[in-house]
Design an enzyme around this catalytic site. Structure first.
Site: not given
Ligand code: GLU
Length: 509
Positions: A265-266
């Protein structure tokens, strides 16, 4: 394939927003269900209350709605197999866990967290860093297999804390068939005695998942590869309950663009692309960007996702949702991880933008304007700009000069391409423009060509300066089309103003 009616589920845990890998799982479930005249349902797996994130469930439902892949059973939707949120089914699970204890397939374990930590620590000091509660260690721990029956009854009557653990058989090969991976074999000596029921009165993911897939008559479990290690336990649970297991299909991971590891997600905002379908703001106010808000069409997003791990076996790349349903099969899902390609994702968006009519695009574009331009005018802007744009908004930014006079002129191009004699040529060309009666692109072009021939000039000598003085920039759609769109009077005035501005830039050097 089983003869049962096809019923598939998307079973996210509301621990945060839905990653695009999760959307792909939902999509493949949706496509498979539609292709096989089956049912696609959503079940919220929220038995781990410690990881519950407020708003996540709403986010997931909203994202699926935006993508146009809504289930036909689920929370807020209803259906014959509800409730579809596991915490609302809480009371259903305990009897199943108790049944396994009664049948000697599971057991009560009374060890405290502290005791288990000590065991782990001791093992570590003896050179065994991966201590597990398993078919070997269980015999020296505090559970209903080692304690006398009376002691167990006493502890239960006193309300002592316990969990229910799976009694993993020793040294058995668990074999199951995965529709994507083929046969998978795992020896139970590599598996621990997983907790099925927790001391907080909630089932673990494993038990709840199996019980619900059974009760909801799920025919195919289509989920991410990260669940493959849990599948042998699930197969054993089906066996323990004497239920038919569903078919399994574990989807390949989504990898970073360089193929180096799982797309997390980063990664998205760090590498400059969204990994979420829609924007998500954390409780701390951190924003993760989404495809919707970036301006992607949902069809482009879905088309791109469908091809991340699946291929139609032909060279076709553009698919509507209906065409995807028609073409989809689990057999064509690959085992290998799928590398995410941000450029290809933009390409899909461009294709879908171009496929829209000018009228449709004008409607969409008008949302981004102050409302002062007629739809007809915006339609022309779209007509001129859409081949060069990726997002609807781009047409306003890149084609700003179509709606207002430029107030900046591209310095770099002027410095590189403008010559002292250019001013006079553009002025002369402006006189030619004034004389055109029917100010349409073809007329402007033929007048331009005649002018060049008369002056024995190459096309570059006047066309780029003409463009610069009217639009302020060095590239764009056909200049004769732009001129026709703006109209004679405006073009002539712009040239006058442009030449003044360009002259001061030219003299700056
Ligand atoms: N709740 C699991 C998840 O969050 C679902 C796994 C499964 O589909 O069995 O992904």
């Amino acid at each position: 394939m089983s003869q049962k009616p096809v019923r598939v589920r998307f079973a996210p845990s509301p621990t945060g927003p839905l990653h695009m890998g999760g959307v792909r799982t939902a999509l493949y479930n949706y496509l498979f269900a539609k292709k096989n005249n089956g049912t696609f349902l959503i079940r919220i797996e929220d038995t781990d209350q410690t990881r519950f994130v407020p708003g996540a469930q709403e986010y997931i439902m909203d994202a699926l709605k935006w993508c146009g892949i809504m289930p036909t059973e689920g929370p807020e939707i209803g259906g014959d197999f509800g409730p579809y949120i596991q915490s609302e089914r809480k009371d259903m699970y305990r009897p199943y866990a108790e049944q396994l204890v009664k049948e000697d397939k599971a057991y009560y374990a009374f060890d405290t967290a502290e005791e288990l930590d000590n065991m782990r620590e001791q093992a570590k000091q003896m050179g065994m860093p991966n201590w597990q509660y398993n078919s070997v260690t269980r015999s020296s721990l505090r559970n209903s297999l080692t304690l006398p029956q009376t002691e167990v009854e006493k502890l239960l009557a006193e309300g002592a804390q316990y969990v229910i653990r799976m009694k993993m058989p020793r040294n058995r090969d668990i074999r199951f068939h995965d529709l994507i991976r083929g046969w998978v074999v795992v020896n139970t000596n590599n598996l621990d005695d997983k907790v099925l029921f927790k001391s907080d009165g909630m089932p673990t993911y494993h038990l709840a998942n199996i019980v619900d897939d059974y009760l909801m008559k799920i025919s195919h479990v289509i989920r991410g590869e990260e669940w493959l290690p849990s599948a042998p336990l699930h197969v054993l649970l089906y066996e323990a309950f004497d239920w038919d297991a569903p078919e399994f299909a574990h989807l390949p991971l989504l990898l970073r663009p360089d193929g180096n590891g799982k797309l997390s997600k980063r990664d998205g905002d760090r590498l400059g692309f969204p990994v979420f379908p829609t924007d998500w703001t954390t409780a701390e106010g951190e924003l993760y960007s989404g495809y919707r808000e970036k301006g992607y069409f949902k069809d482009a997003f879905i088309n791109m996702l469908a091809l991340l791990g699946w291929n139609p076996g032909t060279t076709q790349e553009l698919f509507s949702l209906e065409e995807l349903v028609e073409a989809f099969s689990l057999e064509r899902v690959s085992k290998a991880g799928a590398k995410f390609d941000p450029d290809k994702t933009k390409w899909f968006q461009q294709q879908y933008l171009r496929a829209h009519s000018d009228v449709e695009l004008a409607e969409l574009l008008s949302i981004h304007t102050d409302g002062s331009h007629s739809l007809e005018k915006l339609e022309m802007v779209c007509h001129l700009m859409k081949e060069r744009a990726t997002f609807v908004q781009d047409m306003l930014v890149d084609g700003a000069y179509l709606l207002a006079r430029p107030n900046v002129y591209d310095k770099e191009t002027i410095k590189k391409k403008w010559k002292a004699e250019t001013f006079e040529l553009v002025r002369e060309w402006s006189e030619e423009l004034k004389a055109i009666e029917n100010f349409v692109a073809t007329e402007i072009e033929s007048t331009f060509k005649a002018y060049l021939a008369k002056k024995e000039l190459g096309i570059g000598a006047v066309l780029l300066p003409f463009r610069l003085s009217v639009t302020g920039v060095g590239a764009g759609p056909g200049m004769f089309d732009i001129a026709a769109f703006l109209g004679k009077e405006e073009v002539v005035q712009r040239i006058e103003l442009g030449l003044i501005a360009i002259e001061s830039i030219f003299n700056e050097a």
